[in-house]
Design an enzyme around this catalytic site. Structure first.
Site: not given
Ligand code: CA
Length: 654
Positions: A330, A359
């Site tokens: 993340d 990400e």
């Protein structure tokens, strides 16, 4: 005297206090050694408890050893003993959970000493994560433990629990397969779970809780979330259940990927990390204030040696103890590149097939220098690690933050290069004009395996909701064609394909963008939709079968993509067509192939395509997908109807 905490970012501090050894409650049958890194503490006391939530504690002072590590060994078999640390820093004493706790009591308030041998299901020693030759052979499916079984009609007994994914022969409305059987039937290779480490906000003590959270609120990084366990009060139970789940999935060919969130913790000043070494674990601005690159109140200083070590130790623990097959990071842009590369290197010592992707952006401004951030634009410096391809995601369907904005499948005339960029796997390809790609004007992947192609994920509108919002002129049948094309684009592209659970039967969250704490009614997988849109499910299933059967869609490296993938020239913004050629030396493939043509016709009219040769077999059209012949094309022309993807294979191969 210089206060020690002002030295936290310095090399001097690192040299004095970096500790390379094992930390945590180190269990042996006859004794357990407790080791806590707390270099600024003046006193550390271990408190042991008979339970995870009540009972009287016993105090055992620790002794300061080298490099800021405090130590205490207690005799006896301590399996099942709960514990915390009372840490005194600058005269202030606070009780904290060991950041290395492998088991915790209810709501993660106390750690638990655990003999991990006792948590192993039968046959665990022989069990191995499913084999994966190359990362782009993976077909990833993103799901949430609770969502996948909580539907009252799921036919699954342990609804919302880890054990729900161990159940076989479960049936939903109309007799459709659900849960584990659905995943097998669909054919995915990897199940990416939204966070399953112990997160903060769902009350585990209430077994009938309706509270819901995605889990991006980390509390204890090395312990499992208790609300997914049938007994969150006993720290051992959830470990057994989770291993049972990993094993059952693995025996059915499905590897488990964890969504890890080492970029921030839910609590800041009062987090366990900050109670133990105040100020060390988080980045700060020039005034000593915690910065907020995560958008969640703090960001971990991954570049500091003991933060980096904690993250690497944690990843290695999950990979080894639970035989995890991949990690999704993340807000990977908040990690420093060096940390990401060290994680890759560490995982390679166990199994290079373990996938890493994340990400490639941050959630706010971070003081970490841009050139050190693990951003999408820096993927060239991170071999073996992939990033989410938001260029293609938005190219396919339109901008995720602007609901009316359209992409390729729903009629936009700006999106072709963004979709082509995903088709080549995010690498440099002379037929992709990178200036026409929506966000990245340079090819950020060195290899196709560094690109994760997707059309929707847990964030933002589901694809089906996006289509409803952006093309209200199109009827349901038209929108189904678009949703099928999105799947066809992703599953015939180079790189790693990623599906959001339920998109194979038109998942809706009723227009919600950010459902992280919304009720089950919004978030759950509604199995009735599988029955209702069974043809869409079969279409996605067929695309997966196609991808697995032909190595054409999983070319091994960038050179091979540049060599074997050619786009057709001369079509407008609404039509993409390309060939894949298996010239000598031939690539291995489950199903042999010479030439494959893929046509994505997003036009609103039927289009004639000139093929490179005559004699083809159609295996994907607007209605069906798979490896079975649907039609023959004897000459070198084919008409592809409006809003359909067609895949043709040379008739010699099929
Ligand atoms: Ca929890």
């Amino acid at each position: 005297m210089v206060k020690l905490h002002s030295l936290f970012p310095s090399l001097e501090f690192q040299e004095r206090f970096h500790y390379a050894g094992e930390l945590g409650a180190i269990y042996h049958k006859h004794q357990t050694t407790f080791k806590l890194w707390a270099p600024t503490a003046t006193e550390v006391v271990l408190i042991t408890y008979p339970s995870g939530h009540n009972g009287i504690g016993h105090a055992h002072p620790l002794t300061l050893d080298k490099n800021g590590v405090w130590v205490k060994t207690l005799p006896g078999d301590l399996h099942g003993v709960y514990y915390t640390y009372r840490v005194t820093v600058e005269g202030k004493t606070q009780e904290a959970v060991d950041p290395y706790a492998k088991a915790v009591g209810v709501n993660g308030k106390r750690g638990m000493v655990v003999d991990l041998e006792r948590t192993n299901p039968k046959g665990w020693g022989r069990f191995q994560r499913p084999a994966l030759q190359q990362h782009q052979d993976a077909i990833i499916y993103e799901a949430h433990i609770r969502d996948i079984s909580i539907d009252p009609a799921s036919g699954i007994h342990f609804k919302g629990k880890y054990l729900g994914l161990t159940e076989q022969n479960t049936k939903g409305p109309g007799g459709v397969k659900t849960g584990l059987d659905h995943l097998k039937e669909l054919g995915i290779t990897h199940l990416h779970l939204l966070p399953v480490y112990d997160f903060y906000t769902v009350d585990e003590a209430d077994p009938s809780t309706k509270e819901y959270n995605w889990g991006y609120d980390p509390h204890n990084y090395n312990a499992l979330e208790g609300s997914y366990s049938i007994d969150p009060f006993n720290g051992e139970v959830r470990i057994k259940e989770f291993k049972e789940m990993v094993k059952t999935l693995g025996e059915n060919g499905i590897g488990v990927i964890l969504d890890v969130v080492y970029n921030h913790t839910y609590l800041t000043d009062n987090s366990n990390l900050n109670k133990i070494v105040p100020g060390y674990y988080y980045r700060q601005d020039a005034y000593g204030k915690f910065t907020n690159g995560s958008g969640c109140g703090n960001e971990l200083a991954t570049e500091r040696s003991m933060v980096r070590k904690m993250i690497i130790d944690s990843i290695m623990y999950w990979a080894q103890e639970y035989k995890i097959a991949g990690f999704r990071f993340d807000l990977m842009g908040l990690y420093d590149i060096e940390t990401m590369n060290q994680i890759r290197e560490a995982l390679n010592t166990i199994d290079p097939s373990i996938i890493m992707y994340g990400e490639g952006w941050t959630g706010g401004h971070s003081p970490l220098a841009d050139h050190k951030k693990a951003l999408k634009g820096s993927m060239h410096q991170m071999p073996g690690i992939a990033a989410f391809n938001d260029d293609t995601r938005d190219g396919i369907k339109g901008n995720v933050f602007d609901q009316g904005n359209c992409g390729f499948i729903n009629g936009a005339n700006w999106a072709k290069e963004s979709v082509k960029f995903g088709i080549v796997g995010g690498i440099q390809h002379y037929q992709v004009n990178n200036h026409g790609v929506c966000y990245s004007h340079h090819p950020w992947a060195s290899e196709p395996s560094q690109t994760v192609n997707y059309a929707e994920a847990h964030d933002n509108l589901t694809l089906w909701d996006k289509l409803a919002a952006s093309v209200n002129w199109a009827n349901e049948q038209e929108r189904i064609k678009m949703q099928k094309m999105a799947g066809a684009i992703i599953l015939t592209s180079q790189g790693i394909p990623f599906l959001h659970a339920g998109m194979e039967f038109l998942r809706t969250k009723y227009g919600e963008y950010n459902s992280y704490n919304l009720p089950d009614e919004i978030n759950m997988i509604d199995w009735e939709r599988k029955m209702q849109y069974y043809d869409v499910f079969e279409y996605y299933q067929g695309l997966i079968q196609l991808r697995k059967s032909f190595s054409a869609f999983r070319l091994p490296n960038a050179e091979e993509v540049r060599k074997r993938l050619r786009f057709f020239d001369g079509y407008d913004e609404h039509l993409i067509a390309f060939t894949l050629t298996n010239e000598e030396p031939k690539l291995e493939s489950l199903h042999p192939w010479n030439k494959i043509v893929v046509v994505h016709n997003a036009r609103n009219f039927d289009s004639e395509i000139v093929l490179p040769q005559p004699d083809w077999v159609v295996v994907v059209n607007g209605k069906k997908a798979g490896i079975n012949p649907l039609a023959k094309v004897e000459n070198d022309r084919v008409i592809v109807p409006a809003r359909e993807t067609w895949v043709l294979i040379d008739s010699e191969s099929l």
